[in-house]
Scaffold this motif. Structure first.
Motif, PDB file in Angstrom:
ATOM      1  N   THR A  93       0.817  -1.210   0.000  1.00 30.18           N
ATOM      2  CA  THR A  93       0.000   0.000   0.000  1.00 30.18           C
ATOM      3  C   THR A  93       0.852   1.262   0.000  1.00 30.18           C
ATOM      4  OG1 THR A  93      -1.818  -1.105   1.147  1.00 30.18           O
ATOM      5  CG2 THR A  93      -1.761   1.311   1.262  1.00 30.18           C
ATOM      6  N   VAL A  94       1.918   1.257   0.825  1.00 32.97           N
ATOM      7  CA  VAL A  94       2.741   2.469   0.931  1.00 32.97           C
ATOM      8  C   VAL A  94       3.881   2.491  -0.073  1.00 32.97           C
ATOM      9  CG1 VAL A  94       2.187   2.723   3.368  1.00 32.97           C
ATOM     10  CG2 VAL A  94       4.272   1.496   2.695  1.00 32.97           C
ATOM     11  N   GLY A  95       4.016   1.417  -0.866  1.00 33.16           N
ATOM     12  CA  GLY A  95       5.009   1.402  -1.932  1.00 33.16           C
ATOM     13  C   GLY A  95       6.421   1.125  -1.478  1.00 33.16           C
ATOM     14  N   TYR A 139       3.597   9.225   5.422  1.00 34.71           N
ATOM     15  CA  TYR A 139       2.422  10.087   5.358  1.00 34.71           C
ATOM     16  C   TYR A 139       2.729  11.363   4.565  1.00 34.71           C
ATOM     17  CZ  TYR A 139       0.185   7.178   8.907  1.00 34.71           C
ATOM     18  OH  TYR A 139      -0.382   6.124   9.584  1.00 34.71           O
ATOM     19  N   ALA A 140       1.682  11.985   4.046  1.00 35.04           N
ATOM     20  CA  ALA A 140       1.833  13.265   3.357  1.00 35.04           C
ATOM     21  C   ALA A 140       2.329  14.321   4.348  1.00 35.04           C
ATOM     22  CB  ALA A 140       0.507  13.693   2.752  1.00 35.04           C
ATOM     23  N   PRO A 141       3.046  15.345   3.887  1.00 39.75           N
ATOM     24  CA  PRO A 141       3.652  16.326   4.807  1.00 39.75           C
ATOM     25  C   PRO A 141       2.678  16.917   5.809  1.00 39.75           C
ATOM     26  CG  PRO A 141       4.516  16.639   2.600  1.00 39.75           C
ATOM     27  CD  PRO A 141       3.439  15.598   2.484  1.00 39.75           C
ATOM     28  N   MET A 197       2.019   9.355   0.737  1.00 40.48           N
ATOM     29  CA  MET A 197       2.751   9.531  -0.516  1.00 40.48           C
ATOM     30  C   MET A 197       3.732   8.374  -0.662  1.00 40.48           C
ATOM     31  SD  MET A 197       1.567  12.368  -1.811  1.00 40.48           S
ATOM     32  CE  MET A 197       2.769  12.699  -3.095  1.00 40.48           C
ATOM     33  N   THR A 198       3.692   7.688  -1.791  1.00 39.17           N
ATOM     34  CA  THR A 198       4.635   6.601  -2.042  1.00 39.17           C
ATOM     35  C   THR A 198       5.985   7.199  -2.429  1.00 39.17           C
ATOM     36  OG1 THR A 198       4.209   6.428  -4.412  1.00 39.17           O
ATOM     37  CG2 THR A 198       2.711   5.230  -2.932  1.00 39.17           C
ATOM     38  N   PRO A 199       7.058   6.401  -2.370  1.00 40.34           N
ATOM     39  CA  PRO A 199       8.374   6.916  -2.791  1.00 40.34           C
ATOM     40  C   PRO A 199       8.384   7.429  -4.226  1.00 40.34           C
ATOM     41  CG  PRO A 199       8.627   4.883  -1.563  1.00 40.34           C
ATOM     42  CD  PRO A 199       7.161   5.043  -1.789  1.00 40.34           C
ATOM     43  N   GLU A 200       7.487   6.925  -5.073  1.00 37.59           N
ATOM     44  CA  GLU A 200       7.416   7.381  -6.468  1.00 37.59           C
ATOM     45  C   GLU A 200       6.585   8.652  -6.618  1.00 37.59           C
ATOM     46  OE1 GLU A 200       6.753   4.215  -5.540  1.00 37.59           O
ATOM     47  OE2 GLU A 200       8.745   3.473  -6.123  1.00 37.59           O
ATOM     48  N   GLY A 201       6.067   9.166  -5.495  1.00 34.02           N
ATOM     49  CA  GLY A 201       5.290  10.398  -5.536  1.00 34.02           C
ATOM     50  C   GLY A 201       3.819  10.205  -5.811  1.00 34.02           C
ATOM     51  N   GLU A 202       3.326   8.945  -5.773  1.00 35.00           N
ATOM     52  CA  GLU A 202       1.910   8.695  -6.005  1.00 35.00           C
ATOM     53  C   GLU A 202       1.109   9.011  -4.741  1.00 35.00           C
ATOM     54  OE1 GLU A 202      -1.209   5.071  -7.072  1.00 35.00           O
ATOM     55  OE2 GLU A 202       0.963   4.706  -7.054  1.00 35.00           O
ATOM     56  N   GLU A 203       0.002   9.696  -4.926  1.00 33.44           N
ATOM     57  CA  GLU A 203      -0.872  10.080  -3.813  1.00 33.44           C
ATOM     58  C   GLU A 203      -1.885   8.966  -3.558  1.00 33.44           C
ATOM     59  OE1 GLU A 203      -3.084  14.219  -2.858  1.00 33.44           O
ATOM     60  OE2 GLU A 203      -3.809  13.188  -4.650  1.00 33.44           O
ATOM     61  N   ARG A 204      -1.993   8.533  -2.300  1.00 36.84           N
ATOM     62  CA  ARG A 204      -2.973   7.516  -1.919  1.00 36.84           C
ATOM     63  C   ARG A 204      -3.615   7.908  -0.597  1.00 36.84           C
ATOM     64  NH1 ARG A 204       0.395   1.874  -3.114  1.00 36.84           N
ATOM     65  NH2 ARG A 204       0.669   2.199  -5.369  1.00 36.84           N
ATOM     66  N   TRP A 205      -4.720   7.229  -0.280  1.00 35.02           N
ATOM     67  CA  TRP A 205      -5.390   7.451   0.992  1.00 35.02           C
ATOM     68  C   TRP A 205      -5.594   6.107   1.692  1.00 35.02           C
ATOM     69  CZ3 TRP A 205      -6.160  10.356  -3.234  1.00 35.02           C
ATOM     70  CH2 TRP A 205      -6.132  11.760  -3.072  1.00 35.02           C
ATOM     71  N   VAL A 206      -5.386   6.094   2.987  1.00 36.51           N
ATOM     72  CA  VAL A 206      -5.582   4.873   3.762  1.00 36.51           C
ATOM     73  C   VAL A 206      -6.510   5.166   4.940  1.00 36.51           C
ATOM     74  CG1 VAL A 206      -3.368   3.826   3.157  1.00 36.51           C
ATOM     75  CG2 VAL A 206      -3.517   5.313   5.166  1.00 36.51           C
ATOM     76  N   ARG A 207      -7.259   4.147   5.297  1.00 37.90           N
ATOM     77  CA  ARG A 207      -8.060   4.211   6.511  1.00 37.90           C
ATOM     78  C   ARG A 207      -7.335   3.393   7.571  1.00 37.90           C
ATOM     79  NH1 ARG A 207     -13.823   1.247   7.660  1.00 37.90           N
ATOM     80  NH2 ARG A 207     -14.192   2.094   9.744  1.00 37.90           N
ATOM     81  N   VAL A 208      -7.036   4.025   8.701  1.00 38.01           N
ATOM     82  CA  VAL A 208      -6.324   3.363   9.788  1.00 38.01           C
ATOM     83  C   VAL A 208      -7.284   3.163  10.955  1.00 38.01           C
ATOM     84  CG1 VAL A 208      -4.400   3.493  11.405  1.00 38.01           C
ATOM     85  CG2 VAL A 208      -4.137   4.383   9.072  1.00 38.01           C
TER      86      VAL A 208
END
Length: 740
Positions: A204-206, A222-224, A252-263
């Motif tokens: 999920t986080v890449g 996590y995003a900044p 944010m993945t190391p490749e810069g892809e934006e994702r959302w997770v539910r924790v």
């Protein structure tokens, strides 16, 4: 590659849409289709094995019908649009339930397809034969593409709901020990700081599966904007002040892809002390993106792509709630959009709106945000603290830039906008600021169209006065208290009455008479102006009929016409109806038109209408000549028989050489163009003598008579021609004296 019927039915079932409850989105589409095509019935139809089932319907009140003989089944089989203009004569469909039981005679439908799969059709129906051209079919296809998009979203929502149910079921089954499962689970030993992730979380986080993680590395996923919150959460867990959470984060993945997770996490305690943080992580990127699309659709104008009224309201509320200093607001109205729609078509009107929106957005840049509020109205909210000077400069810059020629739909258009602006003061709320700017825009449209007006408190009282006057006039119209008064126009050749000008007057409930100058604001309301003209035409025609029957020699009657009378395109019809029904020839009527008509962008429409009426015998006068912007230009382009020199020149021509020169110029010009000239506002013998010597055709003014009620016209015409008085009660004799 074609899809077999079995495959099609299987894919239809997988869409999870059959036999689902009605939804607002699908219902709205069928209502829109009925409105667009003026049809009583519309369907979103899915064709199952032996039936057609309706996800949405308007006007039929059915949920399903047999597939046999159905229009929609034909579309599924051919995968092509279908238009049936006379269904009861068509052997393919004469046995259709709609034809036999609902009297359907017309049908137009297009496929609802994804790739090679056709689920059914989107269609409109009528009980009478209809025309349905290529443009109509293209619009129906456009609506069908929206329906297909809704089908995709429905399927996606179903999948998301299924995933959510599965997750909730897992969460209910797993207790604290089960939540540490490797699939999508995590745990952190609060004693040692050791972190364990399942393979799914790494994916999920890449990050590479099995990479050793520290709390700082976890925070780095996590995003900044989320990191400080997560760091604080870990600190609270360690000192025992935190509880379990259930929330969404942006990563944010190391490749810069934006994702959302539910924790979803909880804390295990031993002897009252926190020992382990554990939980599950769900990738909810697709759900969040779907919600963002919905939010964007709800807050974006589909035509221009600008933020819409809902976004405008929210933005204004945020700014005023945050007590932002001196909020600057511009409200912008696109002028003459209705004429563009009526003459060049709504497609061209839409292109004009898109062009204006693009120019507004381009020119405003980072100075603020542009919104389309709907129709022809836009707004601009400025980012920096506003000032009257800067707002005025920006507004004039926008007016100039947008006014440049714009090619739309093969036509060259000169866009024009009118702008009103206001600045918030103190703790002013959003509604008050918007209303102030609206007052300014309203005043600009009524008095200075194509320019900018900044709000001043006095505008409220002016507009309130106008509203009150409009209400009084509307009441007078409904109670038949708007009446004509007639002022004579005398001929210079023989001193006889050449015509009467019909001037509208309002009779108050106490019997007093109010001149048009006292309620002139009402004429800026197009509906009121239109109704006044209609009432005047009826009463003038009735009075003319009465005078003819009495054998009175009144010449003809002139009547003022406003821009509103040309906008609706029914002026000729109203004139002919009023006069023909009473057997009155149109050579008894003179229409007076001022240059303000042409400032509304109606010159071609006015010229065409007047030319047709002149062919029927009507005479045309250009009123208030010399006070407009381009009188000579209008003389060249308009069908005009009479020039009426404005009273302001007559008042000053004996003491002002420039006014006298203008009057002489108009008279010489009229002679060369073979036109008559009427001098308005003649009030003295010296004025009359001067005009006679210069060769003026006809005279009008208090010297020869003030406006009078219909009942006094006969007395005036039959008055004995003896003696001379200063108030010109006997104008014919007076004029003969001047001539002699």
């Amino acid at each position: 590659m074609s899809v077999s019927e079995d495959q099609r039915l299987n894919l239809l079932q997988q869409a999870s849409i059959l036999d689902t409850p009605p939804t607002q989105e699908f219902d709205a589409i069928v209502r829109l289709a009925c409105s667009m095509f003026d049809m009583p019935m519309a369907l979103v139809s899915f064709v199952d094995g032996h039936r057609q089932w309706f996800k949405a319907e308007q006007g039929l009140f059915l949920k399903e019908t047999p597939r046999e003989h159905s229009f929609c089944s034909h579309i599924v089989e051919t995968k092509s649009p279908l238009v049936v203009k006379n269904a009861d004569k068509d052997s393919r469909f004469s046995g259709n339930t709609f034809v036999t039981e609902r009297s359907v005679r017309f049908y137009a439908g297009v496929p609802l397809s994804e790739g090679e799969t056709c689920y059914g059709s989107f269609c409109v129906l009528d009980t009478k034969n209809r025309r349905f051209g290529d443009r109509d079919l293209e619009q129906l296809r456009s609506l069908a593409s929206v329906v297909v998009g809704l089908i995709r979203e429905h399927r996606q929502q179903s999948l998301l709901r299924e995933q959510q149910r599965e997750l909730e079921l897992k969460q209910a089954r797993f207790e604290q020990t089960e939540r540490s499962a490797k699939v999508g689970g995590f745990e952190m030993d609060l004693e040692t700081g050791t972190i364990i992730w399942s393979d799914q979380i790494y994916r999920t986080v890449g990050l590479p599966v099995g990479k050793r993680m520290t709390s700082e590395e976890v925070i780095g996923c996590y995003a900044p904007e989320e990191r400080e919150s997560v760091r604080r959460r870990i600190r609270d867990v360690l000192d025992g002040s935190a509880a379990g959470i259930d929330r969404e984060y942006r990563i944010m993945t190391p490749e810069g892809e934006e994702r959302w997770v539910r924790v979803v996490s909880d804390i295990e305690r031993l002897s009252g002390k926190p020992s382990r943080l554990f939980g599950i992580v769900q990738d909810v990127s697709e759900k969040v993106r779907y919600e963002q699309r919905l939010l964007q659709a709800a807050n974006a104008d589909p035509l221009t792509g600008l933020a819409n009224r809902a976004a405008y309201n929210a933005h204004m509320e945020r700014l005023t709630a945050a007590a932002a200093p001196s909020i600057g607001l511009l409200l912008i109205d696109v002028d003459r959009l209705k004429q563009v729609n009526d003459i060049l078509g709504h497609a061209t009107g839409d292109l004009l709106l898109k062009g204006v929106a693009s120019r507004l957005d381009e020119r405003l840049g980072k100075r603020g945000k542009v919104f389309r509020l709907g129709g022809d109205e836009f707004s601009v909210i400025l980012d920096a603290p506003a000032s009257v000077r800067r707002m005025g400069s920006l507004a004039r810059h926008l007016i100039e830039y947008i006014g440049r020629p714009l090619e739309v739909g093969g036509s060259m258009i000169h866009p024009a906008i009118t702008v009103g602006g206001a600045i918030s003061e103190g703790e002013m709320d959003a509604a008050t600021l918007s209303q102030n700017a609206d007052f300014a825009l309203y005043h600009a449209k009524e008095t200075r169209r194509g320019s900018y007006v900044h709000y001043e408190p006095s505008l409220r009282s002016r507009i309130a006065r106008r509203i009150q006057i409009v209400r009084e006039v509307e009441s007078a119209l409904s109670e038949h208290r708007m009446v004509p008064h007639y002022q004579p126009v005398v001929g210079c050749a023989d001193g006889q009455v050449w015509a009467f000008e019909a001037l509208v007057r309002m009779q108050r409930s106490d019997g007093s008479i109010v001149s048009a100058a006292q309620f002139h604001e009402a004429f800026t309301d197009p509906s009121v102006a239109h109704h006044i003209t209609t009432r005047m035409l009826e009463q003038v025609a009735a009075d003319i009929r009465s005078w003819i029957d009495r054998g009175l020699e009144f010449g003809r009657v002139s009547l003022n016409i406003s821009a509103s009378d040309f906008m609706r395109g029914d002026l000729e019809t109203r004139i002919v109806a009023a006069f023909a029904s009473r057997g009155i020839p149109l050579d008894k009527l003179v229409l007076e038109v001022t240059e303000t008509v042409f400032l509304q962008g109606l010159e071609d429409t006015v010229a065409t209408t007047l030319q047709r009426l002149r062919k029927k015998g009507l005479t045309v006068a250009l009123d208030d000549f010399g006070t407009g912007y381009a009188s000579l230009t209008h003389l060249r382009s308009l069908p005009v028989d009479i020039i009426k020199v404005d009273k302001s020149f007559i008042d000053t021509m004996l003491v002002d050489e420039s006014s006298l020169a203008i009057v002489e110029l108009v008279l010489n010009l009229a002679r060369k163009l073979d036109m008559k000239v009427t001098a308005e506002g003649v009030e003295s013998h010296r004025q009359a003598m001067c005009l006679l010597e210069m060769g003026c055709t006809t005279l009008q003014g208090y010297l020869f008579g003030k406006p009078m009620g219909r009942e006094h016209v006969g007395e005036y015409l039959c008055m004995p021609k003896t003696g001379v008085t200063e108030n010109a009660d006997r104008p014919q004799e007076e004029l003969r004296r001047l001539l002699g």
